[in-house]
Design a protein around this motif. Sequence first.
Motif, mmCIF file in Angstrom:
data_model
loop_
_atom_site.group_PDB
_atom_site.id
_atom_site.type_symbol
_atom_site.label_atom_id
_atom_site.label_comp_id
_atom_site.label_asym_id
_atom_site.label_seq_id
_atom_site.Cartn_x
_atom_site.Cartn_y
_atom_site.Cartn_z
ATOM 1 N N TYR A 18 0.845 -1.191 0.000
ATOM 2 C CA TYR A 18 0.000 0.000 0.000
ATOM 3 C C TYR A 18 0.884 1.245 0.000
ATOM 4 N N ALA A 19 0.292 2.356 -0.400
ATOM 5 C CA ALA A 19 0.931 3.656 -0.248
ATOM 6 C C ALA A 19 0.425 4.296 1.038
ATOM 7 N N PRO A 20 1.200 5.186 1.652
ATOM 8 C CA PRO A 20 0.681 5.930 2.801
ATOM 9 C C PRO A 20 -0.637 6.618 2.427
ATOM 10 N N GLY A 21 -1.578 6.594 3.342
ATOM 11 C CA GLY A 21 -2.894 7.168 3.081
ATOM 12 C C GLY A 21 -3.905 6.184 2.532
ATOM 13 N N ASP A 22 -3.438 5.019 2.067
ATOM 14 C CA ASP A 22 -4.361 4.011 1.544
ATOM 15 C C ASP A 22 -5.159 3.372 2.680
ATOM 16 N N PRO A 332 -1.760 6.275 7.891
ATOM 17 C CA PRO A 332 -1.429 7.709 7.939
ATOM 18 C C PRO A 332 -0.686 8.151 6.679
ATOM 19 N N ASP A 333 -0.885 9.395 6.300
ATOM 20 C CA ASP A 333 -0.221 9.920 5.108
ATOM 21 C C ASP A 333 1.290 9.972 5.260
ATOM 22 N N PRO A 359 7.615 2.913 -0.700
ATOM 23 C CA PRO A 359 8.313 4.196 -0.549
ATOM 24 C C PRO A 359 7.607 5.316 -1.304
ATOM 25 N N GLN A 360 7.631 6.482 -0.720
ATOM 26 C CA GLN A 360 7.059 7.656 -1.380
ATOM 27 C C GLN A 360 8.118 8.677 -1.771
ATOM 28 N N ALA A 361 9.343 8.447 -1.306
ATOM 29 C CA ALA A 361 10.430 9.371 -1.635
ATOM 30 C C ALA A 361 11.679 8.551 -1.929
ATOM 31 N N PRO A 362 12.512 9.001 -2.854
ATOM 32 C CA PRO A 362 13.726 8.252 -3.189
ATOM 33 C C PRO A 362 14.774 8.392 -2.109
ATOM 34 N N GLY A 363 15.757 7.492 -2.191
ATOM 35 C CA GLY A 363 16.906 7.606 -1.304
ATOM 36 C C GLY A 363 17.159 6.355 -0.504
ATOM 37 N N GLY A 364 18.429 6.103 -0.244
ATOM 38 C CA GLY A 364 18.815 4.991 0.598
ATOM 39 C C GLY A 364 18.653 3.645 -0.072
ATOM 40 N N VAL A 365 18.621 2.637 0.768
ATOM 41 C CA VAL A 365 18.497 1.255 0.324
ATOM 42 C C VAL A 365 17.030 0.937 0.064
ATOM 43 N N LEU A 366 16.773 0.114 -0.929
ATOM 44 C CA LEU A 366 15.432 -0.395 -1.174
ATOM 45 C C LEU A 366 15.454 -1.902 -0.975
#
Length: 740
Positions: A18-22, A332-333, A359-366
């Motif tokens: 899910y995405a945040p806010g879902d 939560p969003d 994730p909603q923002a890039p950066g770091g390890v995935l």
Amino acid sequence: MVGTSEQETFAYCDRLDYAPGDTVRVHASSGSERLRVSLVRPRADGDTERIRHRHEPVAAVEPQETPGSLQPTTVGSFGLVEGLDADVADGLTVVVHAWPTRFAGDGSTLLSLTGDQGTVELTVDANGILTGRVRTGDRVVEVVAEAALQLRHWVTLALSVDPAGGMLRLHVRPLDRLVPGDLPRTTEASGTLAGLGPLRRLLLAAGGTTTAPDGSPRGTGCFDGKLDSPTVLAGPRDADALADLAVDPRPHAALLAWDLGTDFATTILRGTTDGAEDGLLVNAPTRNVTGRWWDATEVDHRLAPGQYGAAHFHSDDLEDCGWTVTHELVLPDDLASGVYAVLVEGSDSVDHVPVVVRPQAPGGVLFLLPTFSYLAYANARLAEEFDYSGDVLTNRDVIPSDRDKQIYAHREFGSSLYDHHTDGSGVCYSSHLRPILNMRWDFRSAIQDAPRHFAADLVIPTWLEHLGLEHSVTTDHALHEQGLDALAGHRVLVTGSHPEYWSKRMLDAAQALLDDGGSIVYLGGNGFYWVTSADLDRPHLVEMRRGHQGIRTWQSEPGETVMSQSVEEGGLWRLRGRAPNLLVGIGMAAQGWDDATPGFERTEASRDERVAFLFEGVDRDVIGDYGLVLGGAAGDEIDRADVSLGTPRNALVVATSQPHSAYYLASNENVPAPTPLINGTNNPDVRADVTFFETPAGGAVLSTAAISWTGSLAYDGFDNDVARLTENGVRELLARSTSG
């Protein structure tokens, strides 16, 4: 905690990520008077004895308490067409081709046509005896075939209803390998057949329907076997005409006809005549299978139109439990990306369903949670497929866990891609719209006596958090659906312990990441092995075809190796020219499960300055001769380097496993001819190779070569040389991507 079947609590969610806010929609079933549903964040670390699991509540999501209720699950695939309006007052003839694979003890129905006031049906009993039957009002007329149907033999069936003549005729024409007495024949019965009324509904491979809790149809009396080209002709036929019709009904003008040889990736049962409404295929019968007209000249339906007109129905198929939504949790969003779980607590039992926040923002390890592999193993009953008894596959005592016992007790929750259907055919579809009892943090695999799959993979995000490394989590499903977009902004992709099942879309995205200068840390064994697919319109349903090579519990029927959803050759990626070595430098070598799993010994190549960073703080020449899974880092399923399969020439094997025991056997694709040189005591290819290489675009790949690596990673609270080497690799690759 496991209770009785009335007390037990089970659940699944509408998605895996899910995405945040879902909104997370929870489908729960429980006999408990009260249920408490909350969102938690699970963790997994270890001491020197075992991997430990714990969980923390997510305070931002308010728990819900409601009464519990039991929700039944009805299995079995079938076809349903409603809304027909076909006048058959003067009689009808129905034709269908069948390839039965199991005769149910209480009988089953091949085909049923319902009119305003009656039903025409073809049924088969436990002995394979076919009956044609007409029910009108309180009258029943039936005709019984003289000889039993034969399992796995095609037969054409034609049933003629003649109201004017008061005659019901059944013609049975075997098509495969006739034996004495197994000849085409027509049987007849007389009776009152008027009053059926216009046809309104077709049921294929089921005799009746019930309703699931969510209102969707479910079948009863489901048939096991293939059915091809159900057709209804206007008017009755005499015995001679039926015999002619059974040879080839296609030239005859049909009143109603349906084609199972199209729209393979969908649930559509396609009508091909005016008045033949499109129908619905429920619970995922196997599509793209050879039909009555297959002549073995081609093994791809695209090259043999009309020869793949069948579907294989199973009385234990399950695509969707059809439970109602009982709870909704709004995320939560600002909820951080990670692995979470919906915790469903009854008074006597609990369940916990993993969910990922993307994730909603890039950066770091995935971190890529291998959800395709989880579905491949979903509710696996491996003790039925492999003989764990005796001193054969392991020298350890194999004791089923509580979750294993649940899996065996609740077969209604469907099977894994390792299991067989009740008719003996292999399971090639797996869905997450059902409780998956081995995708739980408390699952312990019996043969390893340790966490495996999801329960083991929880070690990785816990370790990343322990290191304080910025990281996000996504799933195979997201990577398959979104492709390279799912990796956007992340330069280091970390896999789970057993990412075995991958789709072409996933491989393409991972390769594109490397081509763009990104890096991969492969923390497992036997990865990227089986061709897998999921249609984007039905992402909950994954598919694979075992083909005829690779370590497998079943193999595909002749002519049935092409996937129904992605229309591509199934089997091993290695046989498609995309061996895992091409992506991560190593590929499947062997598997084994004993109590003497070794560690890795550093090689001369590990002294190369290119990999000096890996061994900072690593003082011993033997790495991982301890662990919480099988006692060592180089265990379970293991991979090795092989230039002939695509391992890059610049790859460095920095550590290789110490000798394995006779319980470690080479994977069969690596043994082209019968030979005694197949185990860890006599075959030098039965080994695991920790491998590192740089890519032309500036990234790199570190592969650790064994499923049990994570068990050593977690050892002693992540304070060990396996954890240090892995941390060194991740930090270096992150630094390279940042500086690049």
